[in-house]
Design a protein around this motif. Sequence first.
Motif: not given
Ligand code: ZN
Length: 154
Positions: A108-110, A113-117, A138-143
Amino acid sequence: MKERELVVSKIREGTVIDHIPAGKAFLVLKILRIDEKTKETVSMALNVPSKKMGKKDIVKVEGLFIKEDELNKIALIAPNATINMIKDYEIEKKFKVKLPEIVQGILRCPNKMCISNTKEPITSIFYIKAENGDVIAKCHYCGKKIKKIAEFLI
Ligand SMILES: [Zn+2]
Ligand SMILES: Nc1ncnc2c1ncn2[C@@H]1O[C@H](COP(=O)(O)OP(=O)(O)OP(=O)(O)O)[C@@H](O)[C@H]1O
Ligand SMILES: [Mg+2]
């Protein structure tokens, strides 16, 4: 002296996860969802002397056949782990885990604000790299980069 003998019974059928970095066996149990409700025989060895690793942990689970997602999670926290599949008390298959290049739906992305959350059902996607011995995602969506992988396993 019988009381001094250490007896850990062999497993008939199941999986031995060997070469786990010392201290990470608890995390492996968590990944495999082994807890006080587990009925199968489980043994765990901590801080076992190892030529290759100095010290290592080992987990042995009767009746376990590891799934792809579990393998990927174990690879992230124990990139040098060896999986031994046991049948009729013998090792039927042995392989090393492989660090996946990309994982979906297991971290899960920390970044809140990440779109995956957001509420949308978006599966998380992370790119995995080994950087001087450490595993980085490294998150694909927010880096956003994750270094403490274990804290973000789903
Ligand atoms: Zn992310
Ligand atoms: N039937 C079994 N029940 C429980 N553990 C087993 C069984 N068979 C093998 N093992 C365990 O599986 C692991 C790998 O066994 P193996 O005999 O291949 O050792 P090894 O030669 O040291 O392997 P490696 O080269 O992978 O370190 C060891 O931790 C061993 O105790
Ligand atoms: Mg060995």
